[in-house]
Design a protein around this motif. Structure first.
Motif, PDB file in Angstrom:
ATOM      1  N   ASN A 221       0.657  -1.223  -0.063  1.00  0.00           N
ATOM      2  CA  ASN A 221      -0.117  -0.146   0.034  1.00  0.00           C
ATOM      3  C   ASN A 221       0.657   1.352   0.126  1.00  0.00           C
ATOM      4  OD1 ASN A 221       0.965   0.010   2.737  1.00  0.00           O
ATOM      5  ND2 ASN A 221      -1.055  -0.390   3.410  1.00  0.00           N
ATOM      6  N   SER A 222       2.193   1.223  -0.242  1.00  0.00           N
ATOM      7  CA  SER A 222       3.233   2.381  -0.319  1.00  0.00           C
ATOM      8  C   SER A 222       4.255   2.039  -1.118  1.00  0.00           C
ATOM      9  CB  SER A 222       3.502   2.773   1.084  1.00  0.00           C
ATOM     10  OG  SER A 222       4.319   1.954   1.534  1.00  0.00           O
ATOM     11  N   TYR A 223       4.909   2.982  -1.710  1.00  0.00           N
ATOM     12  CA  TYR A 223       5.988   2.732  -2.708  1.00  0.00           C
ATOM     13  C   TYR A 223       7.158   2.093  -1.917  1.00  0.00           C
ATOM     14  CZ  TYR A 223       3.552   4.824  -6.487  1.00  0.00           C
ATOM     15  OH  TYR A 223       2.849   5.153  -7.570  1.00  0.00           O
ATOM     16  N   LEU A 224       7.166   2.514  -0.669  1.00  0.00           N
ATOM     17  CA  LEU A 224       8.278   1.889   0.155  1.00  0.00           C
ATOM     18  C   LEU A 224       8.166   0.618   0.469  1.00  0.00           C
ATOM     19  CD1 LEU A 224      11.022   2.442   2.087  1.00  0.00           C
ATOM     20  CD2 LEU A 224       9.405   3.231   3.939  1.00  0.00           C
ATOM     21  N   LYS A 225       6.902   0.052   0.881  1.00  0.00           N
ATOM     22  CA  LYS A 225       6.857  -1.357   1.049  1.00  0.00           C
ATOM     23  C   LYS A 225       6.828  -2.118  -0.131  1.00  0.00           C
ATOM     24  CE  LYS A 225       3.516  -0.705   5.221  1.00  0.00           C
ATOM     25  NZ  LYS A 225       2.304  -0.776   5.534  1.00  0.00           N
ATOM     26  N   CYS A 226       6.592  -1.410  -1.303  1.00  0.00           N
ATOM     27  CA  CYS A 226       6.523  -2.253  -2.570  1.00  0.00           C
ATOM     28  C   CYS A 226       7.942  -2.222  -2.896  1.00  0.00           C
ATOM     29  CB  CYS A 226       5.872  -1.213  -3.533  1.00  0.00           C
ATOM     30  SG  CYS A 226       6.236  -2.014  -5.248  1.00  0.00           S
ATOM     31  N   ASN A 227       8.870  -1.371  -2.757  1.00  0.00           N
ATOM     32  CA  ASN A 227      10.395  -1.651  -2.934  1.00  0.00           C
ATOM     33  C   ASN A 227      10.977  -2.710  -2.232  1.00  0.00           C
ATOM     34  OD1 ASN A 227      10.878   0.028  -5.375  1.00  0.00           O
ATOM     35  ND2 ASN A 227      10.680   1.934  -3.873  1.00  0.00           N
ATOM     36  N   PHE A 228      10.730  -2.638  -0.554  1.00  0.00           N
ATOM     37  CA  PHE A 228      11.032  -3.576   0.300  1.00  0.00           C
ATOM     38  C   PHE A 228      10.748  -4.995  -0.370  1.00  0.00           C
ATOM     39  CE2 PHE A 228      10.883  -5.881   4.407  1.00  0.00           C
ATOM     40  CZ  PHE A 228      11.938  -5.771   4.760  1.00  0.00           C
ATOM     41  N   SER A 229       9.331  -5.183  -0.820  1.00  0.00           N
ATOM     42  CA  SER A 229       8.945  -6.445  -0.876  1.00  0.00           C
ATOM     43  C   SER A 229       9.596  -6.801  -2.262  1.00  0.00           C
ATOM     44  CB  SER A 229       7.442  -6.155  -1.428  1.00  0.00           C
ATOM     45  OG  SER A 229       6.559  -6.017  -0.187  1.00  0.00           O
ATOM     46  N   LEU A 230       9.792  -6.052  -3.205  1.00  0.00           N
ATOM     47  CA  LEU A 230      10.762  -6.298  -4.259  1.00  0.00           C
ATOM     48  C   LEU A 230      12.236  -7.053  -4.042  1.00  0.00           C
ATOM     49  CD1 LEU A 230      10.594  -6.352  -7.520  1.00  0.00           C
ATOM     50  CD2 LEU A 230      12.124  -4.299  -7.190  1.00  0.00           C
ATOM     51  N   ILE A 231      12.669  -6.078  -3.294  1.00  0.00           N
ATOM     52  CA  ILE A 231      13.824  -6.613  -2.623  1.00  0.00           C
ATOM     53  C   ILE A 231      13.955  -7.962  -2.094  1.00  0.00           C
ATOM     54  CG2 ILE A 231      16.025  -6.110  -1.122  1.00  0.00           C
ATOM     55  CD1 ILE A 231      15.284  -3.209  -1.528  1.00  0.00           C
ATOM     56  N   ILE A 232      12.909  -8.291  -1.325  1.00  0.00           N
ATOM     57  CA  ILE A 232      12.852  -9.561  -0.705  1.00  0.00           C
ATOM     58  C   ILE A 232      12.586 -10.716  -1.684  1.00  0.00           C
ATOM     59  CG2 ILE A 232      11.254 -10.869   1.020  1.00  0.00           C
ATOM     60  CD1 ILE A 232      11.144  -8.608   2.768  1.00  0.00           C
ATOM     61  N   VAL A 233      11.757 -10.445  -2.879  1.00  0.00           N
ATOM     62  CA  VAL A 233      11.260 -11.303  -3.718  1.00  0.00           C
ATOM     63  C   VAL A 233      12.436 -11.617  -4.601  1.00  0.00           C
ATOM     64  CG1 VAL A 233       9.828 -11.576  -5.600  1.00  0.00           C
ATOM     65  CG2 VAL A 233       8.675 -10.787  -3.560  1.00  0.00           C
ATOM     66  N   PHE A 234      13.133 -10.435  -4.924  1.00  0.00           N
ATOM     67  CA  PHE A 234      14.200 -10.902  -5.831  1.00  0.00           C
ATOM     68  C   PHE A 234      15.417 -11.347  -5.206  1.00  0.00           C
ATOM     69  CE2 PHE A 234      11.867  -9.701  -9.457  1.00  0.00           C
ATOM     70  CZ  PHE A 234      12.713 -10.022 -10.491  1.00  0.00           C
ATOM     71  N   GLY A 235      15.612 -11.067  -3.779  1.00  0.00           N
ATOM     72  CA  GLY A 235      16.604 -11.491  -3.116  1.00  0.00           C
ATOM     73  C   GLY A 235      16.389 -13.258  -3.135  1.00  0.00           C
ATOM     74  N   PHE A 236      15.139 -13.646  -2.688  1.00  0.00           N
ATOM     75  CA  PHE A 236      14.794 -15.054  -2.485  1.00  0.00           C
ATOM     76  C   PHE A 236      14.955 -15.632  -4.110  1.00  0.00           C
ATOM     77  CE2 PHE A 236      11.347 -17.724  -3.862  1.00  0.00           C
ATOM     78  CZ  PHE A 236      11.651 -19.013  -3.478  1.00  0.00           C
ATOM     79  N   ILE A 237      14.723 -15.088  -5.137  1.00  0.00           N
ATOM     80  CA  ILE A 237      14.771 -15.520  -6.578  1.00  0.00           C
ATOM     81  C   ILE A 237      16.206 -15.732  -6.836  1.00  0.00           C
ATOM     82  CG2 ILE A 237      14.376 -15.210  -8.951  1.00  0.00           C
ATOM     83  CD1 ILE A 237      11.650 -14.008  -8.516  1.00  0.00           C
ATOM     84  N   MET A 238      17.228 -14.992  -6.673  1.00  0.00           N
ATOM     85  CA  MET A 238      18.415 -14.882  -7.132  1.00  0.00           C
ATOM     86  C   MET A 238      19.292 -15.980  -6.078  1.00  0.00           C
ATOM     87  SD  MET A 238      18.098 -13.229  -9.846  1.00  0.00           S
ATOM     88  CE  MET A 238      19.836 -13.698 -10.514  1.00  0.00           C
ATOM     89  N   ALA A 239      18.832 -15.729  -5.007  1.00  0.00           N
ATOM     90  CA  ALA A 239      19.373 -17.141  -4.247  1.00  0.00           C
ATOM     91  C   ALA A 239      19.188 -18.247  -4.647  1.00  0.00           C
ATOM     92  CB  ALA A 239      19.135 -16.439  -2.555  1.00  0.00           C
ATOM     93  N   SER A 240      17.953 -18.371  -4.893  1.00  0.00           N
ATOM     94  CA  SER A 240      17.527 -19.831  -5.312  1.00  0.00           C
ATOM     95  C   SER A 240      18.320 -20.008  -6.791  1.00  0.00           C
ATOM     96  CB  SER A 240      16.074 -19.773  -5.895  1.00  0.00           C
ATOM     97  OG  SER A 240      15.311 -19.376  -4.596  1.00  0.00           O
ATOM     98  N   VAL A 241      18.384 -19.332  -7.805  1.00  0.00           N
ATOM     99  CA  VAL A 241      19.039 -19.584  -8.847  1.00  0.00           C
ATOM    100  C   VAL A 241      20.634 -19.874  -8.654  1.00  0.00           C
ATOM    101  CG1 VAL A 241      20.049 -18.362 -10.958  1.00  0.00           C
ATOM    102  CG2 VAL A 241      17.733 -17.987 -10.433  1.00  0.00           C
ATOM    103  N   ARG A 242      21.169 -19.231  -7.583  1.00  0.00           N
ATOM    104  CA  ARG A 242      22.503 -19.468  -7.185  1.00  0.00           C
ATOM    105  C   ARG A 242      22.743 -20.778  -6.434  1.00  0.00           C
ATOM    106  NH1 ARG A 242      26.995 -15.376  -4.772  1.00  0.00           N
ATOM    107  NH2 ARG A 242      28.599 -16.611  -5.004  1.00  0.00           N
ATOM    108  N   PHE A 243      21.809 -21.216  -5.744  1.00  0.00           N
ATOM    109  CA  PHE A 243      22.024 -22.416  -4.890  1.00  0.00           C
ATOM    110  C   PHE A 243      21.248 -23.687  -5.326  1.00  0.00           C
ATOM    111  CE2 PHE A 243      22.854 -18.766  -1.878  1.00  0.00           C
ATOM    112  CZ  PHE A 243      24.081 -19.144  -1.708  1.00  0.00           C
TER     113      PHE A 243
END
Length: 198
Positions: free
Chosen positions: A77-99
Motif C-alpha cells: 500500500n506504499s512505494y516504500l513497502k513495494c520496494n522492500f517487497s521487491l528486494i525480498i522477492v528478488f533476493g529470494f529468486i536470485m538466491a534460489s538461482v545461485r544455490f
C-alpha cells in the motif's frame, strides 16, 4: 518519496504549460509509475550485480512483471513497502538461482513443480483488483492469458535446461513460485479482512 518526485515533475510540466492543470492527476500517476519502475529496475540490477547474474536478474524481472500484470496478487500500500517487497522477492529468486541445481535428486521436484504451477494459476488467478472487478468473460480471458504466459515461460525454462543452461530453468521456476506466494498472501489477506468484517 516517489509521489513527491512525481508531484514536482508534474508541477513543473504544468508551469511550463507542457500539460494542462486539469490533467495533473493523470500525469502525476503516470510519472509515479515511471519513477517506480526506474527504482524497481535499479533494485533488480543491484541484486543482479550482488549475485553476479545481471542478465538473469533482468530476465527474471521481465518474466515476473509479464505474469504479475495479469495474475495479480499481493500489492503493497506504499512505494516504500513495494520496494522492500521487491528486494525480498528478488533476493529470494536470485538466491534460489545461485544455490539450486537440477541434479538427479532435484529433477523429480522440478518436474512436479513445472506441472503444478500452471494448475495453481488456472485455479487461483487472476486475483482481481478490488477497485475494478472483472466480469466472468474478462476473468476467463485473463485466466487464459496467465496460463499461456506461464506455459511460454516454462517452455523457455525447459529449453534452457535441455541446452545445459540450468540456471534459466531454476529462474523460471522460482519466479513462478514467487508469484504463487504473492497470490497466496493476497488471498489470505482478503480472507482475514472478510472474517474481521463479520
Amino acid at each position: 518519496m516517489i509521489s513527491k518526485c512525481a508531484n514536482v515533475v508534474t508541477d513543473l510540466c504544468v508551469r511550463k504549460m507542457i500539460i494542462q492543470g486539469t490533467e495533473k492527476e493523470v500525469y502525476q500517476y503516470g510519472f509515479e509509475l515511471i519513477i517506480s519502475t526506474i527504482v524497481n529496475v535499479f533494485w533488480v540490477l543491484l541484486i543482479g550485480i550482488i549475485s553476479k547474474r545481471i542478465f538473469l536478474a533482468l530476465i527474471g524481472f521481465s518474466i515476473f512483471a509479464w505474469i504479475r500484470t495479469q495474475s495479480g496478487g499481493y500489492h503493497a500500500n506504499s512505494y516504500l513497502k513495494c520496494n522492500f517487497s521487491l528486494i525480498i522477492v528478488f533476493g529470494f529468486i536470485m538466491a534460489s538461482v545461485r544455490f539450486f541445481k537440477i541434479t538427479d535428486v532435484y529433477f523429480a521436484f522440478f518436474v512436479l513443480a513445472y506441472i503444478y504451477v500452471p494448475l495453481f494459476m488456472w485455479q487461483f488467478s487472476p486475483v482481481e483488483n478490488m477497485e475494478s472487478p472483472l466480469d466472468s468473460a474478462e476473468r476467463s480471458l485473463v485466466k487464459r492469458k496467465v496460463l499461456m504466459r506461464v506455459v511460454i515461460c516454462e517452455v523457455v525454462g525447459v529449453c534452457g535446461w535441455l541446452f545445459g543452461y540450468n540456471e534459466l530453468a531454476v529462474l523460471v521456476l522460482f519466479v513462478h513460485v514467487a508469484v504463487i506466494i504473492l497470490i497466496i498472501i493476497e488471498i489470505l489477506k482478503r480472507r482475514r479482512l472478510n472474517e474481521s468484517q463479520y
